[in-house]
Write an enzyme that holds these catalytic residues in place. Structure first.
Site, short mmCIF file in Angstrom:
data_model
loop_
_atom_site.label_atom_id
_atom_site.label_comp_id
_atom_site.label_asym_id
_atom_site.label_seq_id
_atom_site.Cartn_x
_atom_site.Cartn_y
_atom_site.Cartn_z
N GLY B 50 0.82 -1.06 -0.17
CA GLY B 50 0.20 -0.02 -0.11
C GLY B 50 0.89 1.21 -0.11
CB CYS B 51 4.04 2.33 1.17
SG CYS B 51 3.30 1.89 2.77
CD GLN B 52 3.84 6.04 -6.14
OE1 GLN B 52 5.00 6.62 -6.35
NE2 GLN B 52 2.69 6.61 -6.25
#
Lengths: 410, 140
Positions: B50-52
């Site tokens: 969910g984190c770039q």
């Protein structure tokens, strides 16, 4: 003299886009995420308001006036799309929800036309939307997916493409322009060579259509797809062009209203083109607004747009390269106004976050093209993509913002 | 200090800044002070989705208190996870599970970070609380 007439009056054009007047985090918006979606001119916004204010109705079935007006407007839009792409017939234009939908219609349609051991070729520069549907098709049919690799400049290795083509090749897919790097692919040669071995070709024009007006008949391409929202039109609308004989031989993608001829519980016969592929109520308003957007862009002229955007590309490339430690990915001589870059030892996401604080909208990440990032062994890039309504002054703001981000993050 | 007290301390610190630049410069500084995860724990199973940017988190329990370590390949993300770890590290699992995270709004993180980053923030909090739930189960 001709050049002067074609020259684009960017200040006047900017007046057409209300969003360009807004501020972001206290600074004037500098919108450089055009490769993700283009902004919308007032004339297109007006067309949307006009539709819902005046003649909102379902199409192709009502006998009442509103329905007739909506149907006429929708079919006029289809004709505009036909003319824009220079398709032979308007029924070769299927209005879809976007390029991804268009690709899936073809990929699903080919399920019964491929056999185990057949080969399909895809380019290494693809967006995930032009990789995943074909992988799924291979899983269903037992066909084999082959990939045309790229070189360091971000260009396709045409020598290897020649080696991949053989009598087993049934389909070839590539984008016209890479969304992540901006490379313009030699699609004329790709199509010609595929046809020589009897394979058909789908070109993903999602990135090219904002810059280049394609002529599907001159290209002799079998399928060409695009999305309205990258052409100053609304989101949720796209186009699938297919040669008449191909569209006739593919089965419908979805069942529902609008796509039928006769329905009984024993058997249903399908409607002719284009309705066979347009089950259910379409985005009527969006289709009409797409037609208006094409008119708008054609009035400015694609030659003028390309000339101006190339000027922005050259200016932006030169200015960004003045920043120490900045590297540009995708350095083909044949590219559009997309600059994908990184700064040494700094994560692209950090830079994107700081740029946003200064009102500069860019895209960061893998741009739905992970194989390209894997090739360069990077987590992603910062991508600035310019449109005909951007200016050199905005590029100066970008450069200043990148310098500031570099200072903060080093 | 309790979780609540640490959160109030952080809100106080951030209230001293006049503009976004100072706020981000401070977060970058905090990122540099992050208790780093041991290289052997920097494995795919410890990556938060969910984190770039990539974020790894590891947790151990000592004397009924959880100690977190982490790392990220992006410096601003490192700053964010450093703030979260400062709040949650050294606390009892139950306190971590029950803690609310309203302070994030108060220091302007949620409001100022892009939606994908905000999602990353939510994922990070979720992951830290998942560790707390797992350790709480052990205690029970």
């Amino acid at each position: 003299m001709q050049k002067e007439i074609d020259m684009l009056d960017v200040q006047k054009i900017r007046e057409d886009f209300p969003i360009l007047k807004r501020k972001v985090n206290g600074s004037p918006l500098v919108y450089f995420d055009n490769a993700a979606t283009s902004q919308t001119p007032q004339i297109v916004i007006d067309a949307i308001v006009e539709y819902y204010s005046n003649y909102n109705a379902n199409i192709h079935r009502g006998v009442h006036t509103l329905s007739q007006e909506a149907t006429d407007a929708y079919e006029i839009a289809r004709k505009k799309v036909q003319q824009h792409f220079n398709a032979k017939y308007s029924h070769e234009i299927i209005l879809t929800s976007g390029a991804t939908h268009s690709i899936n219609i073809v990929a699903t349609g080919f399920s019964n036309l491929l056999s185990k051991g057949d080969e399909i070729i895809v380019s290494a520069l693809e967006h995930h939307s032009n990789i995943v549907p074909w992988q799924m098709l291979c899983e269903r049919t037992g066909a084999i997916l082959k990939v045309i690799p790229m070189n360091e400049e971000g260009e396709l290795r045409m020598d290897i493409y020649d080696q991949l083509l053989c009598d087993k090749t049934k389909l070839v897919f590539t984008n016209h322009i890479s969304n992540a790097l901006g490379t313009i692919n030699p699609i004329e040669k790709i199509i010609e060579k595929a046809h020589a071995v009897g394979a058909s070709v789908l070109i993903d024009g999602a990135q090219s259509c904002p810059h280049i007006k394609p002529d599907v008949q001159a290209l002799d391409v079998d399928f060409y797809v695009a999305s309205a929202h990258k052409l100053c039109g609304p989101t949720g609308v796209g186009v699938l062009y297919g040669k008449e004989n191909w569209l006739n031989s593919l089965p419908p993608y979805q069942g529902g209203g609008e796509m039928i001829d006769q329905v009984t519980f024993e058997k249903t016969t399908y409607a002719g083109l284009p309705h066979k592929f347009e089950a259910g109520t379409p985005d009527i308003c969006g289709g009409i607004a797409f037609g208006v957007a094409l008119d708008y862009m054609n009035t400015i002229g694609f030659d003028a747009i390309a000339d101006y955007e190339n000027e922005l590309l050259d200016y932006g490339t030169a200015k960004l390269l003045e920043i120490e430690g900045l590297k540009i990915y995708g350095t083909s001589k044949n590219k559009t106004s997309v600059i994908s870059f990184n700064i040494e030892n700094i994560h692209p996401y950090d830079v994107g976050t700081i740029l946003d604080k200064m009102g500069v909208a860019v895209r960061t990440g893998h741009h739905c093209a992970q194989p390209i990032m894997d090739f360069y062994q990077i987590p992603g890039t910062i991508r600035a993509s310019f449109s005909f309504y951007n200016t050199k002054e905005e590029i100066d703001i970008l450069v200043k913002a990148v310098k500031k981000a570099k200072m903060m993050l080093s | 200090m309790t979780i609540q007290e640490i959160q109030e301390e952080i809100v106080d610190e951030f209230s001293m800044f006049d503009d976004w630049m100072q706020r981000y410069e401070y977060m970058i500084e905090l990122g540099k002070s992050l208790p780093l995860i041991d290289e052997k724990h920097k494995i795919d199973e410890n990556i938060i989705k969910g984190c770039q940017s990539k974020v790894w988190v590891h947790a151990v329990m000592d004397n009924d208190k959880i100690e977190f370590t982490a790392d990220s390949d992006a410096i601003i993300t490192k700053g964010i996870i450093a703030i979260l770890i400062r709040v949650f590290s050294g606390q009892h699992p139950k306190a971590i599970i029950d803690a609310d995270t309203n302070f994030i709004d108060k220091i302007g993180l949620k409001e100022h970070l892009s939606p994908t980053r905000a999602n990353g923030l939510v994922s990070m909090i979720k992951q830290l609380k998942m560790y707390a739930i797992a350790y709480q189960t052990q205690l029970n």
